[in-house]
Design a protein around this motif. Structure first.
Motif, PDB file in Angstrom:
ATOM      1  N   ILE A 293       8.283  -6.739   4.113  1.00  0.00           N
ATOM      2  CA  ILE A 293       7.466  -5.582   4.454  1.00  0.00           C
ATOM      3  C   ILE A 293       8.283  -4.301   4.307  1.00  0.00           C
ATOM      4  O   ILE A 293       7.807  -3.305   3.742  1.00  0.00           O
ATOM      5  CB  ILE A 293       6.885  -5.713   5.881  1.00  0.00           C
ATOM      6  CG1 ILE A 293       5.844  -6.840   5.913  1.00  0.00           C
ATOM      7  CG2 ILE A 293       6.272  -4.405   6.354  1.00  0.00           C
ATOM      8  CD1 ILE A 293       5.362  -7.189   7.305  1.00  0.00           C
ATOM      9  N   GLY A 294       9.494  -4.319   4.765  1.00  0.00           N
ATOM     10  CA  GLY A 294      10.355  -3.138   4.654  1.00  0.00           C
ATOM     11  C   GLY A 294      10.649  -2.785   3.206  1.00  0.00           C
ATOM     12  O   GLY A 294      10.615  -1.617   2.822  1.00  0.00           O
ATOM     13  N   ALA A 295      10.942  -3.795   2.395  1.00  0.00           N
ATOM     14  CA  ALA A 295      11.229  -3.548   0.979  1.00  0.00           C
ATOM     15  C   ALA A 295       9.988  -3.015   0.265  1.00  0.00           C
ATOM     16  O   ALA A 295      10.075  -2.100  -0.562  1.00  0.00           O
ATOM     17  CB  ALA A 295      11.727  -4.821   0.304  1.00  0.00           C
ATOM     18  N   GLY A 296       8.812  -3.557   0.579  1.00  0.00           N
ATOM     19  CA  GLY A 296       7.566  -3.081  -0.034  1.00  0.00           C
ATOM     20  C   GLY A 296       7.263  -1.642   0.341  1.00  0.00           C
ATOM     21  O   GLY A 296       6.877  -0.829  -0.509  1.00  0.00           O
ATOM     22  N   ALA A 297       7.437  -1.310   1.614  1.00  0.00           N
ATOM     23  CA  ALA A 297       7.186   0.064   2.056  1.00  0.00           C
ATOM     24  C   ALA A 297       8.195   1.023   1.418  1.00  0.00           C
ATOM     25  O   ALA A 297       7.820   2.118   0.971  1.00  0.00           O
ATOM     26  CB  ALA A 297       7.271   0.149   3.578  1.00  0.00           C
ATOM     27  N   GLY A 298       9.440   0.622   1.342  1.00  0.00           N
ATOM     28  CA  GLY A 298      10.457   1.475   0.717  1.00  0.00           C
ATOM     29  C   GLY A 298      10.186   1.689  -0.761  1.00  0.00           C
ATOM     30  O   GLY A 298      10.315   2.800  -1.270  1.00  0.00           O
ATOM     31  N   ALA A 299       9.771   0.631  -1.449  1.00  0.00           N
ATOM     32  CA  ALA A 299       9.463   0.756  -2.874  1.00  0.00           C
ATOM     33  C   ALA A 299       8.243   1.653  -3.082  1.00  0.00           C
ATOM     34  O   ALA A 299       8.203   2.463  -4.005  1.00  0.00           O
ATOM     35  CB  ALA A 299       9.222  -0.619  -3.484  1.00  0.00           C
ATOM     36  N   GLY A 300       7.251   1.520  -2.206  1.00  0.00           N
ATOM     37  CA  GLY A 300       6.063   2.366  -2.313  1.00  0.00           C
ATOM     38  C   GLY A 300       6.389   3.834  -2.132  1.00  0.00           C
ATOM     39  O   GLY A 300       5.881   4.698  -2.847  1.00  0.00           O
ATOM     40  N   LEU A 301       7.247   4.145  -1.171  1.00  0.00           N
ATOM     41  CA  LEU A 301       7.652   5.527  -0.953  1.00  0.00           C
ATOM     42  C   LEU A 301       8.504   6.063  -2.102  1.00  0.00           C
ATOM     43  O   LEU A 301       8.362   7.208  -2.521  1.00  0.00           O
ATOM     44  CB  LEU A 301       8.413   5.657   0.365  1.00  0.00           C
ATOM     45  CG  LEU A 301       7.581   5.500   1.645  1.00  0.00           C
ATOM     46  CD1 LEU A 301       8.492   5.469   2.870  1.00  0.00           C
ATOM     47  CD2 LEU A 301       6.580   6.622   1.756  1.00  0.00           C
ATOM     48  N   ALA A 302       9.392   5.217  -2.615  1.00  0.00           N
ATOM     49  CA  ALA A 302      10.292   5.655  -3.675  1.00  0.00           C
ATOM     50  C   ALA A 302       9.573   5.832  -5.011  1.00  0.00           C
ATOM     51  O   ALA A 302       9.928   6.707  -5.797  1.00  0.00           O
ATOM     52  CB  ALA A 302      11.437   4.656  -3.835  1.00  0.00           C
ATOM     53  N   LEU A 303       8.538   5.045  -5.269  1.00  0.00           N
ATOM     54  CA  LEU A 303       7.873   5.060  -6.570  1.00  0.00           C
ATOM     55  C   LEU A 303       6.586   5.869  -6.602  1.00  0.00           C
ATOM     56  O   LEU A 303       5.921   5.901  -7.626  1.00  0.00           O
ATOM     57  CB  LEU A 303       7.590   3.628  -7.023  1.00  0.00           C
ATOM     58  CG  LEU A 303       8.825   2.761  -7.248  1.00  0.00           C
ATOM     59  CD1 LEU A 303       8.414   1.347  -7.591  1.00  0.00           C
ATOM     60  CD2 LEU A 303       9.695   3.356  -8.339  1.00  0.00           C
ATOM     61  N   ARG A 304       6.206   6.513  -5.514  1.00  0.00           N
ATOM     62  CA  ARG A 304       4.961   7.287  -5.540  1.00  0.00           C
ATOM     63  C   ARG A 304       5.124   8.478  -6.474  1.00  0.00           C
ATOM     64  O   ARG A 304       6.223   9.037  -6.616  1.00  0.00           O
ATOM     65  CB  ARG A 304       4.559   7.728  -4.138  1.00  0.00           C
ATOM     66  CG  ARG A 304       5.396   8.839  -3.585  1.00  0.00           C
ATOM     67  CD  ARG A 304       4.855   9.312  -2.272  1.00  0.00           C
ATOM     68  NE  ARG A 304       5.828  10.234  -1.712  1.00  0.00           N
ATOM     69  CZ  ARG A 304       6.002  10.461  -0.456  1.00  0.00           C
ATOM     70  NH1 ARG A 304       5.263   9.827   0.417  1.00  0.00           N
ATOM     71  NH2 ARG A 304       6.906  11.320  -0.053  1.00  0.00           N
ATOM     72  N   PRO A 305       4.030   8.893  -7.133  1.00  0.00           N
ATOM     73  CA  PRO A 305       4.128   9.997  -8.085  1.00  0.00           C
ATOM     74  C   PRO A 305       4.384  11.319  -7.376  1.00  0.00           C
ATOM     75  O   PRO A 305       3.981  11.520  -6.232  1.00  0.00           O
ATOM     76  CB  PRO A 305       2.761  10.007  -8.786  1.00  0.00           C
ATOM     77  CG  PRO A 305       1.848   9.278  -7.863  1.00  0.00           C
ATOM     78  CD  PRO A 305       2.692   8.314  -7.080  1.00  0.00           C
ATOM     79  N   ALA A 306       5.048  12.213  -8.082  1.00  0.00           N
ATOM     80  CA  ALA A 306       5.333  13.545  -7.532  1.00  0.00           C
ATOM     81  C   ALA A 306       4.021  14.315  -7.425  1.00  0.00           C
ATOM     82  O   ALA A 306       3.137  14.164  -8.263  1.00  0.00           O
ATOM     83  CB  ALA A 306       6.302  14.287  -8.442  1.00  0.00           C
ATOM     84  N   PRO A 307       3.878  15.158  -6.410  1.00  0.00           N
ATOM     85  CA  PRO A 307       2.635  15.920  -6.279  1.00  0.00           C
ATOM     86  C   PRO A 307       2.492  16.921  -7.418  1.00  0.00           C
ATOM     87  O   PRO A 307       3.468  17.519  -7.864  1.00  0.00           O
ATOM     88  CB  PRO A 307       2.775  16.619  -4.934  1.00  0.00           C
ATOM     89  CG  PRO A 307       4.236  16.610  -4.625  1.00  0.00           C
ATOM     90  CD  PRO A 307       4.810  15.416  -5.324  1.00  0.00           C
ATOM     91  N   GLN A 308       1.277  17.073  -7.904  1.00  0.00           N
ATOM     92  CA  GLN A 308       0.986  18.022  -8.975  1.00  0.00           C
ATOM     93  C   GLN A 308       0.896  19.426  -8.388  1.00  0.00           C
ATOM     94  O   GLN A 308       0.530  19.592  -7.231  1.00  0.00           O
ATOM     95  CB  GLN A 308      -0.336  17.659  -9.657  1.00  0.00           C
ATOM     96  CG  GLN A 308      -0.332  16.278 -10.282  1.00  0.00           C
ATOM     97  CD  GLN A 308       0.667  16.162 -11.401  1.00  0.00           C
ATOM     98  OE1 GLN A 308       0.874  17.103 -12.153  1.00  0.00           O
ATOM     99  NE2 GLN A 308       1.307  15.010 -11.519  1.00  0.00           N
ATOM    100  N   PRO A 309       1.199  20.457  -9.164  1.00  0.00           N
ATOM    101  CA  PRO A 309       1.112  21.827  -8.646  1.00  0.00           C
ATOM    102  C   PRO A 309      -0.279  22.173  -8.121  1.00  0.00           C
ATOM    103  O   PRO A 309      -0.415  22.874  -7.142  1.00  0.00           O
ATOM    104  CB  PRO A 309       1.466  22.696  -9.855  1.00  0.00           C
ATOM    105  CG  PRO A 309       2.249  21.806 -10.750  1.00  0.00           C
ATOM    106  CD  PRO A 309       1.750  20.412 -10.503  1.00  0.00           C
TER     107      PRO A 309
END
Length: 165
Positions: A14-30
């Motif tokens: 669960i920790g690895a999945g949550a960390g990967a989700g946070l690390a791989l989320r797309p950058a916010p668009q302007p």
């Protein structure tokens, strides 16, 4: 100890999945950042989104494309089924003639999207599921917009049938 190891593995997963989700989320668009910033863009001027032109129901017309579309469904290197579809397009009032003038190009891009949909397995199983048809309808609309521009408002699948061989 036998019960502790699975619990530790679950927590690590669960920790690895949550960390990967946070690390791989797309950058916010302007655009997204401007919409989320209630104070504006920092220049003192309020950020206003351009309103989209709304087409009223009486300013639309529906054009049925002349012939049905026949899409082969290939399975194991042979045609396993044929899907037959009838399509109408919703366009701005007065664009009927433009549809008929550009119908060969429209049919070409629509067929290509249908072939791609068939090759991705879109006509397998419960192919009339609303989610599956929404994916197809949206891809047809996007492809048709390249031909018709902003005159095309929507693509309607009026008939669909699959004949297995």
């Amino acid at each position: 100890m036998k019960k502790l190891l699975p619990l530790i593995l679950i927590i690590l997963g669960i920790g690895a999945g949550a960390g990967a989700g946070l690390a791989l989320r797309p950058a916010p668009q302007p655009e997204d950042m401007a919409m989320n910033n209630p104070c504006g863009d920092g220049t003192g001027a309020p950020v206003a989104k351009e309103p989209e032109e709304e087409v009223l129901p009486e300013d639309r017309e529906y054009v049925k494309l002349n012939n049905q579309f026949i899409v082969p469904v290939v399975a194991d290197g042979r045609v396993g089924a044929l899907v037959v579809m009838s399509i109408s397009v919703e366009v701005k009032l007065g664009a009927r003639e433009t549809v008929f003038l550009r119908e060969p190009k429209l049919r070409d891009v629509f067929l290509q999207e249908m072939f791609d949909h068939a090759n991705q397995g879109g006509f397998q199983g419960a192919f009339t599921n609303s989610n599956t048809l929404d994916v197809l309808r949206n891809s047809l609309k996007e492809a048709g917009s390249h031909v018709m521009g902003d005159q095309l408002l929507d693509v309607l699948i009026t008939d669909i049938a699959r004949q297995d061989s």
